[in-house]
Design an enzyme around this catalytic site. Structure first.
Site, PDB file in Angstrom:
ATOM      1  N   ASP A 141       0.999  -1.057   0.010  1.00  0.00           N
ATOM      2  CA  ASP A 141      -0.123   0.050   0.004  1.00  0.00           C
ATOM      3  C   ASP A 141       0.914   1.340   0.083  1.00  0.00           C
ATOM      4  O   ASP A 141       2.091   1.199   0.421  1.00  0.00           O
ATOM      5  CB  ASP A 141      -0.838   0.153   1.454  1.00  0.00           C
ATOM      6  CG  ASP A 141      -1.993  -1.018   1.148  1.00  0.00           C
ATOM      7  OD1 ASP A 141      -2.351  -1.360   0.215  1.00  0.00           O
ATOM      8  OD2 ASP A 141      -2.561  -1.164   2.155  1.00  0.00           O
ATOM      9  N   PRO A 142       0.413   2.302  -0.281  1.00  0.00           N
ATOM     10  CA  PRO A 142       1.181   3.588  -0.392  1.00  0.00           C
ATOM     11  C   PRO A 142       1.693   4.132   0.848  1.00  0.00           C
ATOM     12  O   PRO A 142       2.889   4.579   0.974  1.00  0.00           O
ATOM     13  CB  PRO A 142       0.152   4.563  -1.090  1.00  0.00           C
ATOM     14  CG  PRO A 142      -0.716   3.870  -2.009  1.00  0.00           C
ATOM     15  CD  PRO A 142      -0.856   2.356  -1.436  1.00  0.00           C
TER      16      PRO A 142
END
Length: 282
Positions: free
Chosen positions: A64-65
Site C-alpha cells: 500500500d502507498p
C-alpha cells in the site's frame, strides 16, 4: 534459477544477457510511493542501462502507498519468479492505534468513529493475540485490490466515499483463507504519538497524490511483529484486534520487514539504485 540479487556495492554490467536468470532488487519502498511508482523508477533506469526498450520489469507483491519496506523488483527472466515470491511468507511491523476506526482501516481516510477503551490494555492485548494464530478466514478491507464482478473493490469504495455515501453499503467481501504464523507485541503505549516516516525527494510526485489522515492524540498504540501467509491484510488484522478488545482500531503505520527470505536490512533505498546501475546519483 540462479538469479542475481542486487545489493549495495554491486554494479551491474550493461549486457542483460550476462544475467540469463534475471535480476532481483529488494527495494525499501518509500512512504507515499505506490508499488507502480517504484517499478517506473527502476524500469526507466534499467532500460537506459541495458539499452533494451522491451525489458521486462515487475514486482512480487504490492505494498500500500502508506506502507514501507521490502518490495521485490524483478528484471528480465526473474519476472517469472514473481508469483513464487508472492506465495512465500511475509513479515510486517504493524503500528496499530486503538479506540478509533477509519473506513480504509489505515490513514488513507479520516477517523469516522471513536470507541470505548475499557477493554484495551497491554495485558488484554497480550491475552488475545494467541487467538489470532494459525489458519483462519479473513475478510479483506473494502479499500483493497479484491475484485467484485471484475472491478477492483477499492475503486468502488473510493467513489462512494468521495460522493459522501456509506462505503459499508457495498456489502461484505467473501473471506479468504490465510495463516498467521507468529505475533509478537513489540511495544505498547497508553498515549501514543505517531512519528511520520521521512518523505522521499528522488524525482517522484507520488507523495502529492496520497492522502494521509491525522492520528488522534491520546489513544493507546501498539507495535506488533506479524509473520503471515500470502493474502493476509494487516489492516484487517488491526480491525479484528480492535473488535476482539471491544473497541475499534486502525493501522497508523506498516512496514514489510521480510518477503520470501529477503530482509529489510538488505533492501536498497531509492537513492541506492543509482549505484547498481553505475551512476553516482539519481
Amino acid at each position: 534459477m540462479a538469479f542475481v540479487t542486487a545489493q549495495r556495492g554491486l554494479v551491474l554490467g550493461h549486457d542483460i544477457d550476462d544475467y540469463p536468470d534475471g535480476i532481483v532488487i529488494p527495494v525499501d519502498k518509500p512512504y507515499r510511493w505506490t508499488s507502480a511508482d517504484v517499478i517506473r523508477k527502476v524500469k526507466c533506469m534499467a532500460v537506459k542501462h541495458f539499452g533494451k526498450r522491451n525489458l521486462k520489469v515487475g514486482h512480487a507483491g504490492t505494498l500500500d502507498p502508506l506502507a514501507t519496506g521490502v518490495l521485490l523488483v524483478c528484471i528480465g527472466k526473474a519476472t517469472k519468479l514473481a508469483e513464487e515470491f508472492q506465495k512465500a511468507p511475509k513479515q510486517y511491523l504493524a503500528g496499530i492505534t486503538f479506540g478509533a476506526t477509519t473506513p480504509s482501516y489505515d490513514r488513507e481516510k479520516d477517523v469516522d468513529a471513536f470507541y470505548p477503551l475499557d477493554g484495551v490494555s497491554r495485558r488484554k492485548l497480550e491475552a488475545v493475540l494467541p487467538s489470532f494464530l494459525g489458519e483462519q478466514d479473513q475478510v479483506a478491507p473494502l479499500f483493497s485490490a479484491k475484485s467484485v464482478d471484475g472491478v477492483r473493490v477499492y475503486e468502488l469504495a473510493r467513489k462512494r466515499y468521495k460522493a459522501g455515501l456509506p462505503v459499508e453499503d457495498l456489502g461484505v467481501l467473501q473471506a479468504s483463507r490465510i495463516t498467521i504464523y507468529d505475533l509478537q507485541l513489540m511495544d505498547y503505549r497508553l498515549t501514543g504519538k505517531v512519528v511520520q516516516p521521512d518523505g522521499d525527494n528522488c524525482n517522484s510526485t507520488a507523495s502529492s497524490r496520497i492522502n494521509v489522515a491525522e492520528v488522534p492524540e491520546g489513544l493507546p498504540q501498539s507495535e506488533i511483529l506479524v509473520d503471515c501467509s500470502k493474502g493476509t491484510y494487516i489492516r484487517a488484522l488491526a480491525r479484528d484486534l480492535g473488535e476482539a478488545l471491544g473497541s475499534g482500531a486502525f493501522l497508523h503505520s506498516l512496514r514489510r520487514t521480510r518477503n520470501a527470505g529477503f530482509a529489510i536490512e538488505n533492501a536498497l533505498e531509492i537513492k541506492d539504485l543509482a549505484g547498481i546501475f553505475g551512476k553516482e546519483s539519481l
